[in-house]
Every structure is written in structure tokens, then in C-alpha cells.
Write a protein that holds these residues in place. Structure first.
Motif, PDB file in Angstrom:
ATOM      1  N   GLU A 174      20.870  -6.571  -2.326  1.00 38.90           N
ATOM      2  CA  GLU A 174      20.038  -7.624  -1.749  1.00 38.90           C
ATOM      3  C   GLU A 174      20.509  -9.023  -2.130  1.00 38.90           C
ATOM      4  OE1 GLU A 174      15.957  -6.863  -2.719  1.00 38.90           O
ATOM      5  OE2 GLU A 174      15.991  -4.874  -1.817  1.00 38.90           O
ATOM      6  N   ALA A 175      21.787  -9.179  -2.435  1.00 30.87           N
ATOM      7  CA  ALA A 175      22.309 -10.503  -2.770  1.00 30.87           C
ATOM      8  C   ALA A 175      22.081 -11.453  -1.597  1.00 30.87           C
ATOM      9  CB  ALA A 175      23.789 -10.425  -3.114  1.00 30.87           C
ATOM     10  N   PRO A 176      21.534 -12.648  -1.853  1.00 37.15           N
ATOM     11  CA  PRO A 176      21.236 -13.569  -0.758  1.00 37.15           C
ATOM     12  C   PRO A 176      22.408 -14.450  -0.344  1.00 37.15           C
ATOM     13  CG  PRO A 176      20.359 -14.430  -2.805  1.00 37.15           C
ATOM     14  CD  PRO A 176      20.973 -13.096  -3.140  1.00 37.15           C
ATOM     15  N   MET A 177      23.598 -14.125  -0.805  1.00 35.07           N
ATOM     16  CA  MET A 177      24.778 -14.892  -0.449  1.00 35.07           C
ATOM     17  C   MET A 177      25.995 -13.964  -0.421  1.00 35.07           C
ATOM     18  SD  MET A 177      24.468 -14.671  -3.849  1.00 35.07           S
ATOM     19  CE  MET A 177      23.377 -15.993  -4.372  1.00 35.07           C
ATOM     20  N   PRO A 178      27.107 -14.399   0.198  1.00 32.06           N
ATOM     21  CA  PRO A 178      28.318 -13.573   0.160  1.00 32.06           C
ATOM     22  C   PRO A 178      28.767 -13.362  -1.288  1.00 32.06           C
ATOM     23  CG  PRO A 178      28.532 -15.318   1.782  1.00 32.06           C
ATOM     24  CD  PRO A 178      27.294 -15.610   1.005  1.00 32.06           C
ATOM     25  N   THR A 179      29.112 -12.125  -1.611  1.00 30.74           N
ATOM     26  CA  THR A 179      29.486 -11.771  -2.977  1.00 30.74           C
ATOM     27  C   THR A 179      30.910 -11.232  -3.002  1.00 30.74           C
ATOM     28  OG1 THR A 179      27.182 -11.210  -3.418  1.00 30.74           O
ATOM     29  CG2 THR A 179      28.801 -10.423  -4.984  1.00 30.74           C
ATOM     30  N   ILE A 180      31.680 -11.719  -3.968  1.00 28.36           N
ATOM     31  CA  ILE A 180      33.084 -11.330  -4.092  1.00 28.36           C
ATOM     32  C   ILE A 180      33.281 -10.690  -5.457  1.00 28.36           C
ATOM     33  CG2 ILE A 180      35.473 -12.161  -4.123  1.00 28.36           C
ATOM     34  CD1 ILE A 180      34.268 -14.552  -2.362  1.00 28.36           C
ATOM     35  N   ALA A 181      33.837  -9.484  -5.449  1.00 29.81           N
ATOM     36  CA  ALA A 181      34.046  -8.733  -6.686  1.00 29.81           C
ATOM     37  C   ALA A 181      35.418  -9.042  -7.275  1.00 29.81           C
ATOM     38  CB  ALA A 181      33.948  -7.235  -6.397  1.00 29.81           C
ATOM     39  N   LEU A 182      35.444  -9.240  -8.587  1.00 26.98           N
ATOM     40  CA  LEU A 182      36.688  -9.349  -9.334  1.00 26.98           C
ATOM     41  C   LEU A 182      36.899  -8.002  -9.997  1.00 26.98           C
ATOM     42  CD1 LEU A 182      35.959 -12.830 -10.934  1.00 26.98           C
ATOM     43  CD2 LEU A 182      37.355 -12.357  -8.914  1.00 26.98           C
ATOM     44  N   ILE A 183      37.956  -7.295  -9.586  1.00 33.17           N
ATOM     45  CA  ILE A 183      38.141  -5.913 -10.011  1.00 33.17           C
ATOM     46  C   ILE A 183      39.404  -5.760 -10.841  1.00 33.17           C
ATOM     47  CG2 ILE A 183      38.457  -3.541  -9.224  1.00 33.17           C
ATOM     48  CD1 ILE A 183      37.056  -4.283  -6.655  1.00 33.17           C
ATOM     49  N   GLY A 184      39.246  -5.230 -12.048  1.00 33.33           N
ATOM     50  CA  GLY A 184      40.386  -4.915 -12.893  1.00 33.33           C
ATOM     51  C   GLY A 184      40.517  -3.426 -13.108  1.00 33.33           C
ATOM     52  N   SER A 185      39.388  -2.743 -13.167  1.00 34.88           N
ATOM     53  CA  SER A 185      39.382  -1.308 -13.425  1.00 34.88           C
ATOM     54  C   SER A 185      39.004  -0.547 -12.160  1.00 34.88           C
ATOM     55  CB  SER A 185      38.358  -0.979 -14.519  1.00 34.88           C
ATOM     56  OG  SER A 185      38.125   0.417 -14.586  1.00 34.88           O
ATOM     57  N   GLU A 186      39.685   0.560 -11.935  1.00 37.30           N
ATOM     58  CA  GLU A 186      39.326   1.423 -10.808  1.00 37.30           C
ATOM     59  C   GLU A 186      38.658   2.702 -11.300  1.00 37.30           C
ATOM     60  OE1 GLU A 186      42.850   1.859  -8.407  1.00 37.30           O
ATOM     61  OE2 GLU A 186      42.373   0.017  -7.322  1.00 37.30           O
ATOM     62  N   ALA A 187      37.985   2.604 -12.452  1.00 36.22           N
ATOM     63  CA  ALA A 187      37.252   3.755 -12.982  1.00 36.22           C
ATOM     64  C   ALA A 187      36.179   4.148 -11.969  1.00 36.22           C
ATOM     65  CB  ALA A 187      36.612   3.397 -14.318  1.00 36.22           C
ATOM     66  N   PRO A 188      36.010   5.442 -11.709  1.00 38.58           N
ATOM     67  CA  PRO A 188      35.034   5.882 -10.696  1.00 38.58           C
ATOM     68  C   PRO A 188      33.633   5.305 -10.903  1.00 38.58           C
ATOM     69  CG  PRO A 188      36.402   7.719 -11.358  1.00 38.58           C
ATOM     70  CD  PRO A 188      36.761   6.577 -12.272  1.00 38.58           C
ATOM     71  N   GLY A 189      33.182   5.236 -12.154  1.00 40.51           N
ATOM     72  CA  GLY A 189      31.849   4.703 -12.418  1.00 40.51           C
ATOM     73  C   GLY A 189      31.711   3.246 -12.013  1.00 40.51           C
ATOM     74  N   ARG A 190      32.767   2.471 -12.227  1.00 41.61           N
ATOM     75  CA  ARG A 190      32.750   1.050 -11.855  1.00 41.61           C
ATOM     76  C   ARG A 190      32.790   0.883 -10.340  1.00 41.61           C
ATOM     77  NH1 ARG A 190      30.498  -2.625 -14.149  1.00 41.61           N
ATOM     78  NH2 ARG A 190      29.138  -0.847 -14.201  1.00 41.61           N
TER      79      ARG A 190
END
Length: 200
Positions: free
Chosen positions: A74-90
Motif C-alpha cells: 500500500e505504498a502511496p508513491m513509486p517504490t524502488i528496491a535496492l537489492i544486494g542479496s537474492e536470498a529467497p526470503g528477501r
């Protein structure tokens, strides 16, 4: 016909970054300022005032639901993820949170501009679809109300066509929409049944 997308003007837009102090944040801030954005950095929590920003960057490697003043998705704005880990849980957390674009870490000297544009287009499309779905649900609810109103009027010995025409006449007499007239009849019938009365 599909609406043609256009590149928004980013000058003067505001971005919030939810990430612990790090070289990635420094690089991100530098790129954002270069394209004209004002930037606020936060850690560990995002304040409620951040609802007013135009873009949000989050560190997916360390983020958790309680950091945000809204529910996942429900973020009220565009959200951009910074991703370093590709762990399934993340990645699972990321999918449930709902983001509009991503940048892989370490953050370099480019990639932010395109992420901003993709995030805005994705967010706007998602909000448009949400609005259309809400509108369809309202219309479906109104149709069900019309059916109920016609059934209530027909219960007085009228045919379905006669009841439908009576409803149309009531809407014209009351100077309201067909659906509003139906809602009044159904609401009146519900109130009457609760009060033990028989009239509509």
C-alpha cells in the motif's frame, strides 16, 4: 487504444531513502540530485511525513514491515528496491511489499534515472488498474441494488417490467440517478423491516 507514456519532469520532485548510512546511499543521493530531486535519508524508520514524497528507495536486504507507516502493498508513491542479496526470503519479502522498480547493489554512477521513470510508469499503471477495479465493484454493487429494488417493487403484484418502469419513474420524480433511486428503495425497505413496517 493504449495510452502513450511520457517522461515526467523530475525537477523538484522529492525522494526518500530508507537505508543505513553507506556508500550506496552516497552514490544514490549524488545521482538523484544530478537529475533535480530533493533527497531525505532515513534509518531505521520511515517517518509518517514521508508519505508526501514522490519516490521511495528502500534497502531490501535489511527492510522489514514495521519500518513503514502503511501496510505491505500500500505504498502511496513509486517504490524502488535496492537489492544486494537474492536470498529467497528477501525476494519473497520484496514481492509481498510490492515495489515498482529495482536497482542492484552496489549502486554505481548510473541506473537511477531509468529506475525513476520505470517506477513512476509502473506505479501509475497499478493505481489506474486499482481505480478501474474499484469502479467495476461499485457498478456491480449498484446493479445488485437495482435487482433488489425491482424485486421489492415486483413483490407488490407487478411484473418485472412494470417494476423496472416504476423504478425509472421514481428516479425521474426524485431527480436522482437510477442507481440512487434503487438504493433509496432498498434502504427504505431495510429500515422498514427493522422497524416492523410493511411500506416502501
Amino acid at each position: 487504444m493504449r495510452r502513450r507514456l511520457s517522461i515526467p519532469n523530475l525537477g523538484g520532485a522529492r525522494a526518500a531513502i530508507l537505508h543505513r548510512p553507506h556508500a550506496n546511499v552516497t552514490a544514490l543521493v549524488r545521482q538523484l540530485q544530478a537529475v533535480g530531486l530533493e533527497v531525505d535519508c532515513h534509518w531505521p524508520d520511515l517517518p509518517a511525513s514521508a508519505r508526501a514524497v514522490d519516490y521511495l528507495f528502500i534497502d531490501v536486504d535489511t527492510a522489514y514491515d514495521d519500518q513503514f507507516p502503511w501496510q505491505p502493498g500500500e505504498a502511496p508513491m513509486p517504490t524502488i528496491a535496492l537489492i544486494g542479496s537474492e536470498a529467497p526470503g528477501r525476494i519473497e519479502w520484496l514481492m509481498n511489499f510490492g515495489v515498482d522498480a529495482q536497482i542492484l547493489k552496489p549502486v554505481g554512477d548510473n541506473g537511477v534515472y531509468s529506475a525513476l521513470l520505470i517506477a513512476r510508469a509502473t506505479f501509475d499503471a497499478r493505481m489506474g488498474l486499482t481505480g478501474e477495479i474499484d469502479s467495476l465493484r461499485r457498478r456491480l454493487g449498484q446493479r445488485q441494488t437495482v435487482v433488489q429494488a425491482v424485486a421489492l417493487l415486483a413483490a407488490r403484484g407487478k411484473s418485472e417490467d412494470e417494476a423496472y418502469e416504476q423504478l425509472r419513474g421514481m428516479a425521474m420524480a426524485w431527480r436522482v440517478s437510477f442507481e440512487e433511486a434503487a438504493a433509496r428503495i432498498v434502504g427504505s425497505a431495510n429500515t422498514s423491516s427493522e422497524g416492523g413496517c410493511e411500506h416502501v
